[in-house]
Design a protein around this motif. Structure first.
Motif, PDB file in Angstrom:
ATOM      1  N   ALA A 252       0.819  -1.211   0.000  1.00  0.00           N
ATOM      2  CA  ALA A 252       0.000   0.000   0.000  1.00  0.00           C
ATOM      3  C   ALA A 252       0.855   1.264   0.000  1.00  0.00           C
ATOM      4  O   ALA A 252       0.484   2.276  -0.608  1.00  0.00           O
ATOM      5  N   TYR A 255       1.917   2.201  -3.409  1.00  0.00           N
ATOM      6  CA  TYR A 255       0.746   2.711  -4.128  1.00  0.00           C
ATOM      7  C   TYR A 255       0.477   4.172  -3.768  1.00  0.00           C
ATOM      8  O   TYR A 255       0.259   5.022  -4.631  1.00  0.00           O
ATOM      9  N   LEU A 256       0.503   4.486  -2.458  1.00  0.00           N
ATOM     10  CA  LEU A 256       0.199   5.845  -2.020  1.00  0.00           C
ATOM     11  C   LEU A 256       1.291   6.826  -2.424  1.00  0.00           C
ATOM     12  O   LEU A 256       1.036   8.022  -2.578  1.00  0.00           O
ATOM     13  N   ARG A 257       2.517   6.336  -2.595  1.00  0.00           N
ATOM     14  CA  ARG A 257       3.573   7.205  -3.105  1.00  0.00           C
ATOM     15  C   ARG A 257       3.326   7.594  -4.550  1.00  0.00           C
ATOM     16  O   ARG A 257       3.814   8.623  -5.032  1.00  0.00           O
TER      17      ARG A 257
END
Length: 380
Positions: A252, A255-257
């Protein structure tokens, strides 16, 4: 024992027979010294809850369960209620015997039938195996009283204990100071600590006054720290076939980066469970994630991944394993929503992936470089 609801203002004494007989733990939970004397509950024994470390009362013949009779202030009683609530324990009335005769008291008990009894429980054995861990966990639990609901504590009891294990790990190690100044924790003043988030992980804001290299103390500064558990990685290596097993899974954070492919190539990894050694964690995770039985474990290093903001302390291993064709596949624990693909790659392919940048996971980079350094001796 009959069950009833008891108000916090009720003045009946408490009978405790289990882990709270550890006086250090009792003081942490109650918030100070507690008035206690020896007492016994006739007709019961203190038994181990089956497959657990804690005790339960078991009604067996003419046994008498040994314990302590506590006289608590309303504030202390409220603290004990908070500590016991995550276990779904409630107070029930009992009659205990003391050197001054029979006394009406209350005891914490689980719902009927929740736990099956097994052998006799020993306070001394529990203190030796779990005492330090549970005292450390209780310190965190009680710090959340008034802000963190007991139901949330119950949901995250496992990770609270892993964080407690992390603090015990840190206290037990004194790393070298050949290059660093011989500073200590006494050179840091914790002015204030604010818990901003507490679930699977913890986010703390702290105000710290730190001694500077010139000997003076800096003005307090605010820092945010992501508090997690100690963890282990293990890179399986077959020296005969000169190949490793890698795993691939979604992350995750990548992904958030904004990573365009948020799946990561990694070594097998996992958090250290309370009471485990790092070696035991490595072997357990290898079984869970890839079905592998590790042979010899060669320690790579223990290190912080990002000490500017994260407490995670990693210990990495190269694990000698038999890696024949066909053992790769998809695994992981459904209970932890894991979807993990394993693959076998040659040493040369691993090095090429390191050079190309496809390997971008820190522990795998470190382990691959260590393997390159030690490969000849591991194959000899």
């Amino acid at each position: 024992m009959g069950r009833k609801e008891v108000a916090l203002t009720d003045a009946a004494p408490f009978f405790i027979f289990g882990t709270l007989r550890d006086r250090q733990l009792l003081d942490i939970v109650a918030g100070g010294n507690v008035d206690a004397r020896d007492a016994f509950l006739p007709g019961f024994r203190v038994a181990c809850a089956k497959d657990q470390s804690f005790p339960i009362l078991d009604e067996r013949g003419n046994k008498a369960a040994e314990g302590l009779l506590l006289t608590l202030t309303p504030e202390q009683a409220e603290r004990l209620d908070y500590y016991e609530a995550p276990y779904d324990y409630t107070r029930v009335p009992v009659t205990v015997t003391t050197d001054q005769g029979a006394v009406q008291a209350e005891v914490y008990a689980p719902p009927p039938g929740r736990w099956a009894p097994s052998g006799n429980w020993s306070l001394t054995r529990w203190q030796d195996q779990y005492g330090a861990l549970m005292r450390e966990a209780a310190t965190e639990i009680m710090a959340g009283m008034g802000t963190i609901p007991a139901a949330q504590v119950a949901k995250h009891m496992g990770v609270i204990r892993t964080r407690a294990q992390q603090r015990l790990n840190a206290a037990a190690v004194s790393s070298p100071t050949q290059l660093r100044r011989p500073h200590s924790r006494n050179d840091v003043e914790l002015v204030e600590r604010r818990r901003k988030y507490s679930q699977f992980f913890v986010l703390d804001e702290v105000d710290l006054a730190v001694r500077k290299f010139d000997g003076s103390t800096a003005e307090p500064v605010e820092r945010a720290v992501f508090v997690t558990a100690d963890a282990v990685t293990v890179l399986p290596y077959d020296p005969k076939r000169d190949r490793v097993m890698l795993i691939e899974q979604f992350r995750a954070a990548t992904y958030l980066r904004g990573d365009q492919n948020p799946w990561s190539l990694e070594a097998i990894a996992g958090r250290q469970d309370p009471g485990e050694t790092f070696e035991q964690t490595a072997r357990r995770e290898a079984l869970e994630e890839a079905g592998l039985e590790m042979q010899a474990l060669h320690k790579v290093s223990s290190y912080y991944g990002s000490p500017g903001a994260n407490t995670e302390y990693l210990t990495s291993f190269i694990g000698i394993a038999d890696l024949p064709d066909g053992i790769e596949g998809v695994g992981g624990l459904d209970s932890e929503a894991e979807d993990i693909r394993s693959m076998l790659v040659s040493f040369d392919t691993l090095m090429a992936a390191l050079d190309s940048g496809e390997v971008e996971n820190g522990p795998l980079v470190i382990s691959a470089l260590y393997l390159a350094r030690m490969r000849a001796s591991l194959r000899s």
